[in-house]
Scaffold this motif. Sequence first.
Motif, PDB file in Angstrom:
ATOM      1  N   GLY D  53       0.792  -1.218   0.000  1.00 40.50           N
ATOM      2  CA  GLY D  53       0.000   0.000   0.000  1.00 40.50           C
ATOM      3  C   GLY D  53       0.828   1.274   0.000  1.00 40.50           C
ATOM      4  O   GLY D  53       0.278   2.364  -0.047  1.00 40.50           O
ATOM      5  N   ASP D  74       1.729   3.034  -7.474  1.00 42.13           N
ATOM      6  CA  ASP D  74       0.980   2.375  -6.416  1.00 42.13           C
ATOM      7  C   ASP D  74       0.634   0.959  -6.880  1.00 42.13           C
ATOM      8  O   ASP D  74       1.136   0.502  -7.918  1.00 42.13           O
ATOM      9  CB  ASP D  74      -0.272   3.169  -6.034  1.00 42.13           C
ATOM     10  CG  ASP D  74      -1.325   3.107  -7.114  1.00 42.13           C
ATOM     11  OD1 ASP D  74      -0.984   2.710  -8.238  1.00 42.13           O
ATOM     12  OD2 ASP D  74      -2.481   3.450  -6.833  1.00 42.13           O
ATOM     13  N   ARG D 482      -6.450  -5.060  -3.821  1.00 42.34           N
ATOM     14  CA  ARG D 482      -5.718  -3.902  -3.272  1.00 42.34           C
ATOM     15  C   ARG D 482      -5.734  -2.738  -4.245  1.00 42.34           C
ATOM     16  O   ARG D 482      -5.902  -1.583  -3.865  1.00 42.34           O
ATOM     17  CB  ARG D 482      -4.275  -4.299  -2.984  1.00 42.34           C
ATOM     18  CG  ARG D 482      -4.152  -5.128  -1.748  1.00 42.34           C
ATOM     19  CD  ARG D 482      -2.759  -4.978  -1.174  1.00 42.34           C
ATOM     20  NE  ARG D 482      -2.515  -6.102  -0.275  1.00 42.34           N
ATOM     21  CZ  ARG D 482      -1.887  -7.192  -0.650  1.00 42.34           C
ATOM     22  NH1 ARG D 482      -1.411  -7.300  -1.868  1.00 42.34           N
ATOM     23  NH2 ARG D 482      -1.703  -8.176   0.197  1.00 42.34           N
ATOM     24  N   ALA D 486      -7.072   0.961  -3.697  1.00 38.25           N
ATOM     25  CA  ALA D 486      -6.291   2.159  -3.943  1.00 38.25           C
ATOM     26  C   ALA D 486      -7.088   3.148  -4.767  1.00 38.25           C
ATOM     27  O   ALA D 486      -7.034   4.352  -4.543  1.00 38.25           O
ATOM     28  CB  ALA D 486      -4.989   1.801  -4.649  1.00 38.25           C
TER      29      ALA D 486
END
Lengths: 145, 503, 148, 499
Positions: D53, D74, D482, D486
């Motif tokens: 993260g 990211d 994830r 994000a």
Amino acid sequence: MSHHTILRVVAKFLIPPIILYALYVQWHGDYGPGGGFQAGVIFAVAFILYALVFGLDALVRVFPTAVIRILFSLGVLIYAGTGFVAMFFGKNFLDYSYLGHDPVHAQEWGILLVEFGVGLTVATVMIAIFIAFASRIPSISDEEW
Amino acid sequence: MTDPNIILIALLMPALTALIVSRLDALPDMRDGVSILGALATFGAVLLTLQAFLEGTPLSITLFEVMPGLTLNFTLEPLGMVFATVASGLWIITAIYSVGYMRGAGEKNQTRFYICFALAITGALGIAFAGNLFTLFIFYEMLTVVTYPLVAHKQTPEARAGARTYISILLGTSIAFFLTAIIWTWSLTGTLEFTPGGILSGHISPVFTGVLLALFAFGVGKAALMPFHRWLPAAMVAPTPVSALLHAVAVVKAGVFTLLKIGIYIFGIGLLSRTGASEWLMWLAAASILISSIIALNQDNLKARLAYSTISQLAYVTLGLALANQMGVIGGALQIMTHALGKVTLFMAAGAIYVATHKTHVSELDGLGRQMPFTFAAFTIAALSIIGLPPLGGAWTKWYLMLSSAEAGHQVLIVVLMISSLLNVAYLLPISARGFFYPPSRQRGYDMSTEKLPPVKMAEAPWFCVVPLCITALGCIVLFFTIGDLYEFLLRIPLLPLEGVTP
Amino acid sequence: MPDTMINMDLVTGHYNYWLVVVLMMTGLFITVSRGNLIKKIVGLNLFQTSVFMLYISMGKIKGGTAPILTDDPATVYSNPLPHVLILTAIVVGIATTALALALIIRIRESYGTIEADEILEIEHQIDDPDPSPTNPANALMARIRGNR
Amino acid sequence: MSNLPALQIILPLMAAPICAMVGRPKFAWGLATLVAWASFAISILLFLSVRDGTVISYDMGGWAPPLGIEYRVDVLNAFVLMIVSGMTSFVMPYALKSVASELHESQHAYFYTAFLLCMTGLMGVAITGDAFNVFVFLEISSLSTYALVAMGAARDKRALTAAFNYLIMGTIGATFFVIGLGMMYMVTGTLNMADLAQKIAANGDSRTLRMGFSFVLVGIGLKLAMFPLHLWLPNAYSYAPSAVTTFLASTATKVAIYVMARFMFSIFGFDYDFQANTMQFIMLPLALVAMFAASTVAIFQEDLKRMLAYSSVAQVGYMLLGMSFLTQLGLTATVVHMFNHALIKGGLFMAAGCFIYAVNSSRIDDLKGLGRIMPWTSAAFVLGGLGLIGVPMTAGFISKWYLMQAAFELDWWPIALLIVASSLLAVIYVWRMVEVLYLRDLPEKNDVRAVPLTMLVPMWGLLLLSVYFGVSADITVSAASRAANALIGASNIFWQSGG
């Protein structure tokens, strides 16, 4: 085109100033309007004019296509390489502060180098495009126009 | 033997056989031998698992986790054991039979045939042992895909068209309905494990129970519930061993077995009987039984007639499930066995007739009975078993289903079952009758009662063909007398919440 | 009124946007409607140029000079960022045009024409005129047509 | 280590002119392959370091954002970078023989130059944190793509017109994108994505902003072949050299989808009303129509590559559908499908390339009975086809699973039914190929060239990976989840740790 005497003479007179002007724009680019893009095009114009007046063969004799190919690649390499080397000095990509003792000066050097690369590429690419287009064998003969 | 890996061994055995067979293209005798040996070994492995299961060791093996909570898991349970034993046991017989048939009929591409055949058994065993709906679905699809080359085996335009119908209906229903239902179940409950008593109870409203059940019932196209039955007659273009094993045993039984499993372990019989969600399914099954029997009456092609008979017989299992009580489930499970034995005999007999005489239509069979006495005798026994006459296995199925109907309070269904038996008589026995009692070339106006039938020389199909079908015919009889043990065994099927509901 | 978020000093009036819009639509229309490949490229260039002008006029500040550092701190500069961006965009535009023209030359060489409809006709002839029978959909269509 | 984001872009960027300078086919190929593998390694390293993260921000030239251009990595970025560089790593070995057979030798060096530039552009689009920089990289990749597609003219002259049409459409798309950026710049006075997001959140909605949003949407929609803006795609994919088609099909549209997701969710914000309306009333229906219309058209195709190309349009529909659910699960489905579809379609186009290599045609009629003589290629095609259908144990199944989950989560079960119904169309066109390959007889005279291992191995690699990720989807799904997080928490997670 041997009978276009005036054209040939004028062109021969014009080409050196054009190149000179291109170089001026090129090296002026680090602190004033100018730089590689503009200079490159002006530089290429000199050669294109030469080819227009004296023929493509003459241009290719002066500037072999193999050389052109190497030069336009080299220009990109100079540009990217300048930035790349920065990494070995612990800087970010394209951070030229490694080039000199004080950052402002170093930035100027860096821009100069990068612009040189850009100018080289733009000039040679313009010439290459011109040659590529001009060298196609016309499928319509002149009479048909 | 309590090592859960035995499940894997049983599963991999047919796959291994397929692998070896694929290397033996140049050695037909070796290839066929390996094929039969593989069948024997598989049956042995299945018997070992059965023994372990009978000893009461809970066997379960998880191979890997595809997504959190979604695993490839194999778990033994009574219903699955029945199916696995039937499928692997009959594989031996059909393996022997197909050697005789394929050589006798001179089919091409035999190696491909044996490879796909063995892989299909892996698919069937995978379905039988599946510990959750996801695993079951994987092997369900695998079974569809590997049987496709078998159906299209002859590669003629008709075979291709039949195979196309086959694959499009089976894949289509399974992806459109079955998969939707699975994902729906997953999003409702968060699990797909087969759990005694079902997992849906308390997660779904009665209306949607019906909708979800419909998705499952039509999604499992292999159960050949009308109106998604077209693939079964279409698949009859396949060589007869394929029809025998796959369309009497592995594929269609995989379908109804899946339905039973879903009914028992996903919905829970309790939920079904409480909400009455399965009532429509019951009537549909009853309609399937009658309609397809009537269609079967009009089929002249022997295999097509048997195919429609299969559709009707499969609906018995669906009916048993839809009745949603213990007798119904047991009747359905028994039907898986008895019908498998019966129908496999019928198909093999049809194949033997084709190999010996190249006849495929009922109207051509006149007088063949005396030429092929064993084949026709076996055919008759199996037909009687399907009809449900004692002392043959099929009798018990009808018995339990009728008990179940009575228990559920749907006496109409008893009538349906009886009419169905009559229809069975009407479309199966004339075949035997033609074989035994009609003269070989019947002319118009020929008087059967007075003239003596001409003597006929016995000309059976190769023994590789005939012996297996005699064994299965005997099996039909044996089944009648061993029903007690089977019944005891089937009582083990956990129907947890039911015990509170019904006496 | 949410439009006040645009800095009114940057935009002295909306007339420049109107011009840009007219130019943009002209270019887009030419690109889409003309069959001649060269004309398409001309339209495309017009379209791109209008966007360049949109950016440049966006960066103009009334009374601002070219953004070159002078010693006089009171000098008002035009916003240099759009210029930089558009310089890049122009280079991209030139590259696109060059590539497109090169393609046109090649097309002219192998098709003998640069009219879109004629090219399309030639391409239809290259495709097999009789539909393949392996395609069930084609077989279906053939049957439908045959029945009529 | 800290220079990884820059290296990711610079390596292929510098290798490209070297290829052109040296001009030897073998050398160009070798260099491109090495660079592709190095890039892949870099992107894996990047992914590993952002997996938890964290967000890496890299200032180009040491100029801090929002003035300078920043590269910002990211989870989502890194995932896309992995797809692009990973696919290049697989395509490169494949390209050696495939390109040698489809292109004239004098073009090889330029081919790899353009290929590397295209890769640079795509990765640049993914990695940059500056909106205008996205445009520049998008055009780098597009321009090289036009050239690459046109190189297919050596096999079929229609590649030229395909490239030309692609160029027109692509340029219109890019220009729309720039117009949109201009509008956004007018409202906010910045082009840095992080800054844009903050300013937009602070300023609130306005008509200019909506215009900007619409222009960006349509511009990117053209690039990613959003139905009905997909018309350039089938021809471009059909006539491009096989290696190019493979590469484009598995990366270009994915990167464009990434850009769309980035702009919609990271910049405009997840709760931007105008966007939500656009999604539900325009995007969702269009995605559904794409799934059906494009698949139906695919059934009618006579050319294998064209069929696959139409199938790609349909698959883009799936990804857009996932996005238009506007839920975490929907986005996860989109990201997972980006990855899975890259593997599957990559493998399928490689198989098509193998057929072209063997019989010099991709017409379906010319592939009759090849299952017998080309068992590996045909089996690979079937495996990929099963993945496309979404048969369990293949990666396609996982995508479908999540997409349907997302639909059920919103109680939109009619849409779930439509999803499966559209995959039935895939069954039809895949099965048609199976029939042609295995159940048709080989034509009498056939001159089939044996497909070299360098083509078979990458193809099987991709397809086996697709099976692997269908069997253990944990890695992809958790990464995608994830990435979706994000995007959703754009304003509070993505932008804080960096700028």
